[in-house]
Design an enzyme around this catalytic site. Sequence first.
Site, PDB file in Angstrom:
ATOM      1  N   HIS A 251      51.994  53.454  43.066  1.00 53.51           N
ATOM      2  CA  HIS A 251      52.302  52.253  42.294  1.00 53.51           C
ATOM      3  C   HIS A 251      53.807  52.037  42.193  1.00 53.51           C
ATOM      4  O   HIS A 251      54.592  52.975  42.346  1.00 53.51           O
ATOM      5  CB  HIS A 251      51.741  52.376  40.876  1.00 53.51           C
ATOM      6  CG  HIS A 251      50.306  51.965  40.756  1.00 53.51           C
ATOM      7  ND1 HIS A 251      49.796  51.417  39.612  1.00 53.51           N
ATOM      8  CD2 HIS A 251      49.279  52.008  41.642  1.00 53.51           C
ATOM      9  CE1 HIS A 251      48.507  51.149  39.780  1.00 53.51           C
ATOM     10  NE2 HIS A 251      48.175  51.507  41.012  1.00 53.51           N
TER      11      HIS A 251
ATOM     12  N   GLU B  47      47.174  45.575  44.401  1.00 56.02           N
ATOM     13  CA  GLU B  47      47.179  44.920  43.097  1.00 56.02           C
ATOM     14  C   GLU B  47      48.473  44.128  42.947  1.00 56.02           C
ATOM     15  O   GLU B  47      49.550  44.592  43.328  1.00 56.02           O
ATOM     16  CB  GLU B  47      47.097  45.943  41.966  1.00 56.02           C
ATOM     17  CG  GLU B  47      45.847  46.788  41.953  1.00 56.02           C
ATOM     18  CD  GLU B  47      45.888  47.821  40.834  1.00 56.02           C
ATOM     19  OE1 GLU B  47      46.063  47.427  39.665  1.00 56.02           O
ATOM     20  OE2 GLU B  47      45.765  49.020  41.125  1.00 56.02           O
TER      21      GLU B  47
END
Length: 321
Positions: free
Chosen positions: A38, A107
């Site tokens: 991430h 995402e």
Amino acid sequence: MVQIGYTMMTEQAGPRALVDHVVGAEKAGFDFSVISDHFFPWLASQGHSSNAWAVLGAAAQATSRIPLMTLVTCPTTRYHPAVVAQQAATVQLLAEGRFRLGLGSGENLNEHVVGGGWPSADVRLEKLEEAVGIIRALFEGRTLTHHGAHYDVEHAKLWDLPDPPPPIGVAVSGEHSCRLAGHLADLVIATEPDKKLLDAFDRHGGTGKPRIGQLPVAYDEDRDAAVDRAHEQFRWLGLGWKVNSELPHDESFASASGSVTKDEVAESIPCGSKVEDFVEAVRPYAEAGFTEVALVQIGGDRQAGYLDWAARELLPALKEL
């Protein structure tokens, strides 16, 4: 027998701690490990988000047995697929064959940082399919020039190429992604024990391939403290993939999950220290047909006690599944 994995959560611990944790997981007897990739944590309360690939290089050198894997890297926006191929090949060499490359469509939370907007789900899967093809071609040792619908590659070649190259996994959430995974991947990844996903994966060519699930847990001798921590850091989990993939910032996740209660979190995440609660949370994955389940211990400062308890009690109990 289901293999049980350990998750290095880059969102809840710094890079040196993550390496220490996976060393501890290897000593505790976990069968494999995975790492999140991430740029942002889902919630500010998690507090971290270091570079997964740098951590993997250190982890490969600090461990000797435990397999490593990204769960998952998005090779379509923040990274160009040719760069992912080079990173994965290098980690496979450092890990001496212990690395698997888990991929997903991404995402907005992480991919928005390079600009350019966030495409619709069908376009994201088109990009993922093209990216996997580029990575595969480079893993084959080819000098690649590619001009596709979404990516250009000019005279690229991997000069340090592992043999074998890393197996490729693809994360799934519906029929379209299952088709892609069954056709292109060596294994499938899912974050819920949904047998329908595995059946769809099999229909599209996935029969006999490994299938990896992931499950958050919150070990603590004080169950109330475990529930509090799970709520503070993982209450976004129940929003579902369709929502989670679209939210752009940690503030968005905080707002969207603001009404989620502690009781709701405790219903979906095993909390406390009763081994049977953790075993029953893993059981649906085994019954659905998953061959591996990676556990996520919530709380970056709660790993040492969890690893000791897992070695003594949890892992022996889970081996019975």
